[in-house]
Motif scaffolding. Structure first.
Motif, PDB file in Angstrom:
ATOM      1  N   ILE A 109      68.815  24.433  27.331  1.00  0.00           N
ATOM      2  CA  ILE A 109      67.411  24.268  26.974  1.00  0.00           C
ATOM      3  C   ILE A 109      67.161  24.881  25.601  1.00  0.00           C
ATOM      4  CG2 ILE A 109      65.041  24.931  27.571  1.00  0.00           C
ATOM      5  CD1 ILE A 109      65.869  24.829  30.500  1.00  0.00           C
ATOM      6  N   GLN A 110      66.613  24.094  24.716  1.00  0.00           N
ATOM      7  CA  GLN A 110      66.332  24.551  23.356  1.00  0.00           C
ATOM      8  C   GLN A 110      64.870  24.972  23.185  1.00  0.00           C
ATOM      9  OE1 GLN A 110      68.797  24.980  21.378  1.00  0.00           O
ATOM     10  NE2 GLN A 110      70.382  23.703  22.308  1.00  0.00           N
ATOM     11  N   ASN A 111      63.981  24.325  23.912  1.00  0.00           N
ATOM     12  CA  ASN A 111      62.557  24.607  23.793  1.00  0.00           C
ATOM     13  C   ASN A 111      62.233  26.008  24.311  1.00  0.00           C
ATOM     14  OD1 ASN A 111      59.701  24.622  25.093  1.00  0.00           O
ATOM     15  ND2 ASN A 111      59.635  22.868  23.696  1.00  0.00           N
ATOM     16  N   LYS A 112      61.658  26.843  23.449  1.00  0.00           N
ATOM     17  CA  LYS A 112      61.423  28.243  23.832  1.00  0.00           C
ATOM     18  C   LYS A 112      60.359  28.386  24.915  1.00  0.00           C
ATOM     19  CE  LYS A 112      63.076  30.899  19.884  1.00  0.00           C
ATOM     20  NZ  LYS A 112      62.734  31.958  18.890  1.00  0.00           N
ATOM     21  N   LYS A 115      62.166  27.487  28.085  1.00  0.00           N
ATOM     22  CA  LYS A 115      63.148  28.550  28.331  1.00  0.00           C
ATOM     23  C   LYS A 115      62.470  29.775  28.927  1.00  0.00           C
ATOM     24  CE  LYS A 115      66.854  30.982  25.832  1.00  0.00           C
ATOM     25  NZ  LYS A 115      67.533  31.112  24.520  1.00  0.00           N
ATOM     26  N   SER A 116      61.341  30.169  28.354  1.00  0.00           N
ATOM     27  CA  SER A 116      60.592  31.326  28.867  1.00  0.00           C
ATOM     28  C   SER A 116      60.066  31.055  30.267  1.00  0.00           C
ATOM     29  CB  SER A 116      59.428  31.654  27.926  1.00  0.00           C
ATOM     30  OG  SER A 116      59.886  31.976  26.639  1.00  0.00           O
ATOM     31  N   GLU A 117      59.584  29.828  30.485  1.00  0.00           N
ATOM     32  CA  GLU A 117      59.060  29.450  31.806  1.00  0.00           C
ATOM     33  C   GLU A 117      60.136  29.570  32.880  1.00  0.00           C
ATOM     34  OE1 GLU A 117      57.702  25.399  34.129  1.00  0.00           O
ATOM     35  OE2 GLU A 117      57.409  25.508  31.955  1.00  0.00           O
ATOM     36  N   ILE A 118      61.343  29.077  32.585  1.00  0.00           N
ATOM     37  CA  ILE A 118      62.415  29.114  33.575  1.00  0.00           C
ATOM     38  C   ILE A 118      62.899  30.537  33.808  1.00  0.00           C
ATOM     39  CG2 ILE A 118      64.755  28.337  34.101  1.00  0.00           C
ATOM     40  CD1 ILE A 118      62.440  26.227  34.351  1.00  0.00           C
ATOM     41  N   LEU A 119      62.945  31.356  32.767  1.00  0.00           N
ATOM     42  CA  LEU A 119      63.306  32.762  32.964  1.00  0.00           C
ATOM     43  C   LEU A 119      62.287  33.458  33.862  1.00  0.00           C
ATOM     44  CD1 LEU A 119      64.564  33.674  29.388  1.00  0.00           C
ATOM     45  CD2 LEU A 119      65.945  33.583  31.472  1.00  0.00           C
ATOM     46  N   PRO A 134      55.326  39.708  31.564  1.00  0.00           N
ATOM     47  CA  PRO A 134      55.612  38.269  31.553  1.00  0.00           C
ATOM     48  C   PRO A 134      56.439  37.876  30.334  1.00  0.00           C
ATOM     49  CG  PRO A 134      53.301  38.676  32.051  1.00  0.00           C
ATOM     50  CD  PRO A 134      53.888  39.992  31.649  1.00  0.00           C
ATOM     51  N   ILE A 135      57.315  36.898  30.544  1.00  0.00           N
ATOM     52  CA  ILE A 135      58.164  36.393  29.461  1.00  0.00           C
ATOM     53  C   ILE A 135      57.470  35.191  28.818  1.00  0.00           C
ATOM     54  CG2 ILE A 135      60.423  35.424  28.862  1.00  0.00           C
ATOM     55  CD1 ILE A 135      61.476  36.717  31.481  1.00  0.00           C
ATOM     56  N   TYR A 136      57.227  35.288  27.540  1.00  0.00           N
ATOM     57  CA  TYR A 136      56.723  34.153  26.784  1.00  0.00           C
ATOM     58  C   TYR A 136      57.234  34.267  25.354  1.00  0.00           C
ATOM     59  CZ  TYR A 136      53.025  37.572  25.679  1.00  0.00           C
ATOM     60  OH  TYR A 136      52.336  38.696  25.311  1.00  0.00           O
ATOM     61  N   PRO A 137      57.304  33.166  24.619  1.00  0.00           N
ATOM     62  CA  PRO A 137      57.999  33.154  23.329  1.00  0.00           C
ATOM     63  C   PRO A 137      57.475  34.147  22.300  1.00  0.00           C
ATOM     64  CG  PRO A 137      57.581  30.925  24.066  1.00  0.00           C
ATOM     65  CD  PRO A 137      56.849  31.826  25.013  1.00  0.00           C
ATOM     66  N   ASP A 138      56.182  34.455  22.355  1.00  0.00           N
ATOM     67  CA  ASP A 138      55.604  35.319  21.336  1.00  0.00           C
ATOM     68  C   ASP A 138      55.582  36.793  21.725  1.00  0.00           C
ATOM     69  OD1 ASP A 138      55.111  33.101  19.729  1.00  0.00           O
ATOM     70  OD2 ASP A 138      53.172  32.724  20.685  1.00  0.00           O
ATOM     71  N   ASN A 139      56.128  37.126  22.882  1.00  0.00           N
ATOM     72  CA  ASN A 139      56.177  38.522  23.317  1.00  0.00           C
ATOM     73  C   ASN A 139      57.331  39.217  22.596  1.00  0.00           C
ATOM     74  OD1 ASN A 139      56.458  40.979  24.674  1.00  0.00           O
ATOM     75  ND2 ASN A 139      55.809  40.099  26.638  1.00  0.00           N
ATOM     76  N   TYR A 142      60.698  40.404  24.155  1.00  0.00           N
ATOM     77  CA  TYR A 142      61.763  39.499  24.591  1.00  0.00           C
ATOM     78  C   TYR A 142      62.394  38.675  23.469  1.00  0.00           C
ATOM     79  CZ  TYR A 142      59.903  40.594  29.217  1.00  0.00           C
ATOM     80  OH  TYR A 142      59.482  41.247  30.345  1.00  0.00           O
ATOM     81  N   GLN A 143      62.019  38.934  22.218  1.00  0.00           N
ATOM     82  CA  GLN A 143      62.531  38.110  21.132  1.00  0.00           C
ATOM     83  C   GLN A 143      64.063  38.135  21.056  1.00  0.00           C
ATOM     84  OE1 GLN A 143      60.690  35.986  19.076  1.00  0.00           O
ATOM     85  NE2 GLN A 143      59.253  36.497  20.714  1.00  0.00           N
ATOM     86  N   GLU A 144      64.652  39.320  21.108  1.00  0.00           N
ATOM     87  CA  GLU A 144      66.101  39.429  21.013  1.00  0.00           C
ATOM     88  C   GLU A 144      66.777  38.798  22.221  1.00  0.00           C
ATOM     89  OE1 GLU A 144      69.617  42.825  20.442  1.00  0.00           O
ATOM     90  OE2 GLU A 144      67.507  43.424  20.483  1.00  0.00           O
ATOM     91  N   MET A 145      66.222  39.046  23.395  1.00  0.00           N
ATOM     92  CA  MET A 145      66.796  38.499  24.626  1.00  0.00           C
ATOM     93  C   MET A 145      66.774  36.974  24.615  1.00  0.00           C
ATOM     94  SD  MET A 145      65.724  37.041  27.734  1.00  0.00           S
ATOM     95  CE  MET A 145      64.140  37.681  28.223  1.00  0.00           C
ATOM     96  N   LEU A 146      65.687  36.385  24.148  1.00  0.00           N
ATOM     97  CA  LEU A 146      65.581  34.931  24.124  1.00  0.00           C
ATOM     98  C   LEU A 146      66.610  34.291  23.193  1.00  0.00           C
ATOM     99  CD1 LEU A 146      61.701  34.483  24.200  1.00  0.00           C
ATOM    100  CD2 LEU A 146      63.303  33.769  25.968  1.00  0.00           C
TER     101      LEU A 146
END
Length: 202
Positions: A109-112, A115-119, A134-139, A142-146
């Motif tokens: 999955i490339q879409n962030k 990706k965040s939703e599934i995590l 919560p995991i979301y792209p702008d948090n 979680y930037q490094e983890m994503l």
């Protein structure tokens, strides 16, 4: 499947089993045409299987080149003891189980956002009590983890399930099994009896 009496095609029953199982085995054919299998945690969502992985390693390398995969998961129920049938003679014993088998293809999955939703789906499955942001792209947390974690999706080509609860035996033998499980009375035995009755497997 050779024994039709064990096959389950009811979508609701299959999806319920997938929601209750926490790990699966993924089987591939590697670069040398050798079998390769790995066990991972997974979640089922929107008719797809999802799991996470490192961005590198043998599994990641195989998926890039040969994405075809065979998925297997199962839930173990009661074991059948020989003394159910004979007081002294060693005879048939075995494990009652329900399993799901999937042939599919894996893609990263490339879409962030997805990706965040599934995590989050995976976190909620394995840690439903919460205790995390919560995991979301702008948090920023979680930037490094994503970036370091891959989330992979299995597109299902074919799916089947097998419920192995002695359906091939006579009605009397199946009733005897229920009686013996109730008599032994372990928690897994009572769960098995409930499952057999709920699914009309006798």
């Amino acid at each position: 499947m050779r024994r039709n009496e064990f096959e389950v095609t009811d979508k609701a029953k299959i999806e319920k089993l997938l929601s209750e199982c926490s790990f699966c085995t993924l089987s591939f054919v590697d670069f040398n045409n050798e079998p390769y299998a790995v066990t991972v945690n997974f979640a089922y969502q929107n008719e797809h299987i999802y799991f996470h992985s490192a961005n590198y390693g043998k599994k990641a390398d195989i998926i890039k080149i040969q994405p075809l995969v065979y998925f297997t998961t199962f839930k173990a129920y009661s074991s059948i003891s020989s003394y159910f049938k004979s007081k002294n003679m060693a005879c048939f014993t075995g494990q009652l189980f329900a399993s799901v088998h999937i042939k599919g293809t894996v893609k990263r999955i490339q879409n962030k956002d997805l990706k965040s939703e599934i995590l989050m789906v995976l976190m909620n499955k394995f840690q439903p009590e919460g205790g995390f942001e919560p995991i979301y792209p702008d948090n920023d947390l979680y930037q490094e983890m994503l970036e370091k974690v891959s989330v992979l999706e299995i597109d299902i080509i074919d799916i089947s399930a097998k419920f192995r609860f002695n359906q091939h035996k006579s009605y009397e033998a199946k009733l005897s099994l229920l009686e013996n499980l109730q008599k032994r009375g372990k928690s897994i035995d009572l769960e098995t009896v409930k499952f057999i009755r709920e699914n009309n497997l006798y």
